[in-house]
Motif scaffolding. Structure first.
Motif, PDB file in Angstrom:
ATOM      1  N   UNK A 181     -30.466 -22.104 -25.138  1.00 14.30           N
ATOM      2  CA  UNK A 181     -31.009 -21.404 -24.790  1.00 14.30           C
ATOM      3  C   UNK A 181     -30.650 -20.515 -23.999  1.00 14.30           C
ATOM      4  N   UNK A 182     -31.037 -19.405 -23.503  1.00  9.86           N
ATOM      5  CA  UNK A 182     -30.624 -18.221 -22.496  1.00  9.86           C
ATOM      6  C   UNK A 182     -30.720 -18.980 -21.107  1.00  9.86           C
ATOM      7  N   UNK A 183     -30.573 -18.333 -20.034  1.00  8.67           N
ATOM      8  CA  UNK A 183     -31.143 -18.449 -19.209  1.00  8.67           C
ATOM      9  C   UNK A 183     -32.299 -18.138 -18.562  1.00  8.67           C
ATOM     10  N   UNK A 184     -32.507 -17.266 -19.578  1.00  6.84           N
ATOM     11  CA  UNK A 184     -34.084 -16.727 -18.940  1.00  6.84           C
ATOM     12  C   UNK A 184     -35.208 -17.689 -19.990  1.00  6.84           C
ATOM     13  N   UNK A 185     -34.744 -17.803 -20.928  1.00  6.73           N
ATOM     14  CA  UNK A 185     -35.492 -18.780 -21.645  1.00  6.73           C
ATOM     15  C   UNK A 185     -35.579 -20.059 -20.904  1.00  6.73           C
ATOM     16  N   UNK A 186     -34.526 -21.019 -20.358  1.00  4.37           N
ATOM     17  CA  UNK A 186     -34.965 -21.927 -19.524  1.00  4.37           C
ATOM     18  C   UNK A 186     -35.488 -21.414 -18.309  1.00  4.37           C
ATOM     19  N   UNK A 187     -35.752 -20.553 -17.770  1.00  2.08           N
ATOM     20  CA  UNK A 187     -36.585 -20.043 -16.626  1.00  2.08           C
ATOM     21  C   UNK A 187     -37.646 -20.585 -17.513  1.00  2.08           C
ATOM     22  N   UNK A 188     -38.408 -19.854 -18.530  1.00  3.88           N
ATOM     23  CA  UNK A 188     -39.601 -19.833 -18.760  1.00  3.88           C
ATOM     24  C   UNK A 188     -39.877 -21.213 -19.683  1.00  3.88           C
ATOM     25  N   UNK A 189     -39.294 -22.088 -19.897  1.00  9.08           N
ATOM     26  CA  UNK A 189     -39.778 -23.688 -20.349  1.00  9.08           C
ATOM     27  C   UNK A 189     -39.825 -24.062 -18.925  1.00  9.08           C
ATOM     28  N   UNK A 190     -39.257 -23.904 -18.111  1.00  8.71           N
ATOM     29  CA  UNK A 190     -39.203 -25.132 -17.177  1.00  8.71           C
ATOM     30  C   UNK A 190     -40.181 -24.056 -16.478  1.00  8.71           C
ATOM     31  N   UNK A 191     -40.128 -23.149 -15.636  1.00  3.72           N
ATOM     32  CA  UNK A 191     -41.412 -22.549 -14.855  1.00  3.72           C
ATOM     33  C   UNK A 191     -40.908 -22.385 -13.819  1.00  3.72           C
ATOM     34  N   UNK A 192     -39.762 -21.796 -14.387  1.00  5.72           N
ATOM     35  CA  UNK A 192     -38.314 -21.480 -12.704  1.00  5.72           C
ATOM     36  C   UNK A 192     -37.949 -20.170 -13.059  1.00  5.72           C
ATOM     37  N   UNK A 193     -37.311 -20.022 -12.053  1.00  5.83           N
ATOM     38  CA  UNK A 193     -36.355 -18.296 -11.817  1.00  5.83           C
ATOM     39  C   UNK A 193     -34.842 -19.188 -12.365  1.00  5.83           C
ATOM     40  N   UNK A 194     -34.674 -17.621 -13.048  1.00  3.54           N
ATOM     41  CA  UNK A 194     -33.179 -17.486 -13.669  1.00  3.54           C
ATOM     42  C   UNK A 194     -31.990 -18.163 -13.160  1.00  3.54           C
ATOM     43  N   UNK A 195     -32.543 -17.235 -11.532  1.00  4.03           N
ATOM     44  CA  UNK A 195     -31.580 -17.996 -10.830  1.00  4.03           C
ATOM     45  C   UNK A 195     -31.044 -20.039 -10.136  1.00  4.03           C
ATOM     46  N   UNK A 196     -32.558 -19.823 -10.332  1.00  5.03           N
ATOM     47  CA  UNK A 196     -32.037 -21.374 -10.226  1.00  5.03           C
ATOM     48  C   UNK A 196     -31.817 -21.824 -11.523  1.00  5.03           C
ATOM     49  N   UNK A 197     -32.239 -21.269 -11.759  1.00  2.61           N
ATOM     50  CA  UNK A 197     -31.472 -22.154 -13.843  1.00  2.61           C
ATOM     51  C   UNK A 197     -29.814 -22.029 -13.575  1.00  2.61           C
ATOM     52  N   UNK A 198     -29.363 -20.746 -13.512  1.00  2.00           N
ATOM     53  CA  UNK A 198     -27.585 -21.016 -12.841  1.00  2.00           C
ATOM     54  C   UNK A 198     -27.736 -21.468 -11.769  1.00  2.00           C
ATOM     55  N   UNK A 199     -28.202 -21.648 -10.741  1.00  4.30           N
ATOM     56  CA  UNK A 199     -27.677 -22.427  -9.988  1.00  4.30           C
ATOM     57  C   UNK A 199     -27.736 -24.139 -10.489  1.00  4.30           C
ATOM     58  N   UNK A 200     -28.411 -24.689 -10.959  1.00  2.73           N
ATOM     59  CA  UNK A 200     -29.255 -25.818 -10.934  1.00  2.73           C
ATOM     60  C   UNK A 200     -27.638 -26.183 -12.572  1.00  2.73           C
ATOM     61  N   UNK A 201     -27.436 -25.239 -13.238  1.00  2.00           N
ATOM     62  CA  UNK A 201     -26.428 -25.707 -13.893  1.00  2.00           C
ATOM     63  C   UNK A 201     -25.455 -25.643 -13.782  1.00  2.00           C
ATOM     64  N   UNK A 202     -24.759 -25.380 -12.601  1.00  2.00           N
ATOM     65  CA  UNK A 202     -23.542 -25.347 -11.829  1.00  2.00           C
ATOM     66  C   UNK A 202     -23.313 -26.486 -11.705  1.00  2.00           C
ATOM     67  N   UNK A 203     -24.595 -27.167 -10.438  1.00  2.00           N
ATOM     68  CA  UNK A 203     -24.304 -27.815  -9.901  1.00  2.00           C
ATOM     69  C   UNK A 203     -24.196 -29.706 -11.386  1.00  2.00           C
ATOM     70  N   UNK A 204     -25.009 -28.885 -12.221  1.00  2.00           N
ATOM     71  CA  UNK A 204     -24.743 -29.765 -13.278  1.00  2.00           C
ATOM     72  C   UNK A 204     -23.895 -30.611 -13.713  1.00  2.00           C
ATOM     73  N   UNK A 205     -23.353 -29.212 -14.085  1.00  2.00           N
ATOM     74  CA  UNK A 205     -21.509 -29.125 -14.268  1.00  2.00           C
ATOM     75  C   UNK A 205     -20.577 -29.992 -13.319  1.00  2.00           C
ATOM     76  N   UNK A 206     -20.322 -29.326 -12.352  1.00  2.00           N
ATOM     77  CA  UNK A 206     -19.432 -30.629 -11.295  1.00  2.00           C
ATOM     78  C   UNK A 206     -20.228 -31.361 -11.320  1.00  2.00           C
ATOM     79  N   UNK A 207     -21.502 -32.166 -11.860  1.00  2.00           N
ATOM     80  CA  UNK A 207     -21.730 -33.423 -11.429  1.00  2.00           C
ATOM     81  C   UNK A 207     -21.154 -34.091 -12.312  1.00  2.00           C
ATOM     82  N   UNK A 208     -21.110 -34.275 -13.551  1.00  2.00           N
ATOM     83  CA  UNK A 208     -20.890 -34.804 -14.941  1.00  2.00           C
ATOM     84  C   UNK A 208     -19.406 -34.345 -15.005  1.00  2.00           C
ATOM     85  N   UNK A 209     -18.753 -33.461 -14.552  1.00  2.00           N
ATOM     86  CA  UNK A 209     -17.122 -33.843 -14.645  1.00  2.00           C
ATOM     87  C   UNK A 209     -16.606 -34.867 -13.733  1.00  2.00           C
ATOM     88  N   UNK A 210     -17.584 -35.192 -13.232  1.00  3.47           N
ATOM     89  CA  UNK A 210     -16.933 -36.289 -11.557  1.00  3.47           C
ATOM     90  C   UNK A 210     -17.542 -37.773 -12.471  1.00  3.47           C
TER      91      UNK A 210
END
Length: 347
Positions: A181-210
């Motif tokens: 799903x695109x960042x915009x579609x994900x934001x719509x699914x989660x009722x949040x902003x595209x910026x919040x999706x991008x930030x959350x994805x960055x943090x999730x990737x970093x944690x998963x790599x750990x």
């Protein structure tokens, strides 16, 4: 990390339905539009909650809610993304009331030595991760690309790591990197902003790599080498032959089993524990090959005091070109029925 072929996305015009403003929903029409997504929604809920049975219940709740609001669906989004929005929020609500699901390796370091039998953990102390039968989520059209994506995104090691992410970060990662799903579609699914999706994805990737810095290259369960490793593991148990395990397990293999706290690292430690407390005598065990989480697996039966082979649980292997790197056993007799096998096996 979650690389793989991107699922085919239909053009927006093709995905949208022409007449969605309904005052009197038709059940046949509803089923025709939504049932095709049930299997992938089940996989989605499983990735989020780590339990096959919980995922099944959450998908059922998703369809109940979808039917309730189907008459007001106006087609501004695709029916698929609308269902994912409902399913994701159903799961996030459920996760607020649940502990994360773990494997023994998520509780502590490996056992120093098998000087005593493994100790079980009380059911109210830990919620255990569960395996998912491949038959539950196999793409109906057997599309090769979809099969690969489904398998890679359902590996047990990945599912275990996902459970350690905050729930919304987990949802963002799955929606963006597994489901494309695109960042915009994900934001719509989660009722949040595209910026919040991008930030959350960055943090999730970093944690998963750990948690899983270098995901292993596992053999596909259809690979002859993977089947040979599974057959060897089964033969070792059915013959109670510890020497056979040496031919199957990698030198650095790990072994863990729910609901036990202790787990072993290194082939020598794994074999020592199994030989001392598990293998028993020839004929004690019977295993039937299957697949789970895109990996070779087996349903397990153990002979009881009356001589009957009764359901014991399931075991899932992580096969590599150098041997099995990880064995995860789930000692829960109810799982055998989940995989479609009887409680008692004819001898």
């Amino acid at each position: 990390m979650l690389d793989g072929p991107t699922p085919t996305r239909r053009p927006a015009q093709a995905r949208r339905m022409t007449s969605h403003a309904r005052t009197a929903p038709n059940r046949d029409h509803f089923a025709a539009e939504t049932e095709q997504f049930r299997r992938e929604l089940l996989a989605h809920c499983y990735r989020l909650v780590g339990s096959a049975h919980d995922a099944e219940d959450l998908v059922q709740e998703t369809y109940l809610r979808a039917w309730r609001f189907y008459g007001g669906f106006d087609g501004r989004a695709s029916i698929r993304s609308w269902l994912y929005k409902i399913a994701t929020n159903v799961c996030l609500t459920a996760l607020q009331r649940q502990r994360i699901r773990v494997l023994p390796s998520g509780l502590s370091g490996p056992c120093d030595g098998p000087d005593r039998p493994p100790s079980s953990v009380a059911p109210d102390e830990v919620s255990w991760l569960e395996p998912l039968p491949d038959s539950w989520i196999a793409p109906a059209d057997d599309d090769p690309a979809a099969v690969v994506v489904a398998r890679e995104s359902l590996r047990l090691a990945l599912i275990a790591s996902l459970q350690h992410l905050p729930a919304r970060q987990r949802a963002i990662l799955i929606l963006r990197e597994v489901l494309a799903f695109s960042a915009a579609e994900t934001a719509e699914i989660l009722d949040t902003t595209t910026a919040a999706v991008k930030s959350g994805l960055q943090r999730a990737r970093a944690r998963l790599n750990e948690l899983e810095p270098e995901p292993e290259e596992l053999l596909e369960p259809t690979d002859q080498r993977a089947r040979a490793l599974l057959d060897g593991y089964i033969a070792a148990f059915e013959r109670s032959d510890a020497n056979l395990l040496e031919q199957v397990l990698r030198t650095d293999a790990t072994l863990e089993a729910t609901p036990f706290r202790e787990w072993q690292a290194g082939r020598a430690m794994c074999i020592q524990m199994l030989d001392a407390y598990v293998l028993g005598t020839p004929g004690d065990w019977r295993m039937i090959p299957t697949t789970a989480n895109g990996q070779p697996a087996a349903v397990v039966y153990r002979r009881d005091g009356d001589g009957e082979l009764r359901a014991s649980g399931t075991v899932v292997l992580a096969p590599t070109a150098a041997g099995v790197s990880r064995v995860i056993a789930f000692e829960d007799p109810a799982l055998v029925a989940t995989f479609g096998f009887p409680d008692v096996l004819a001898d």
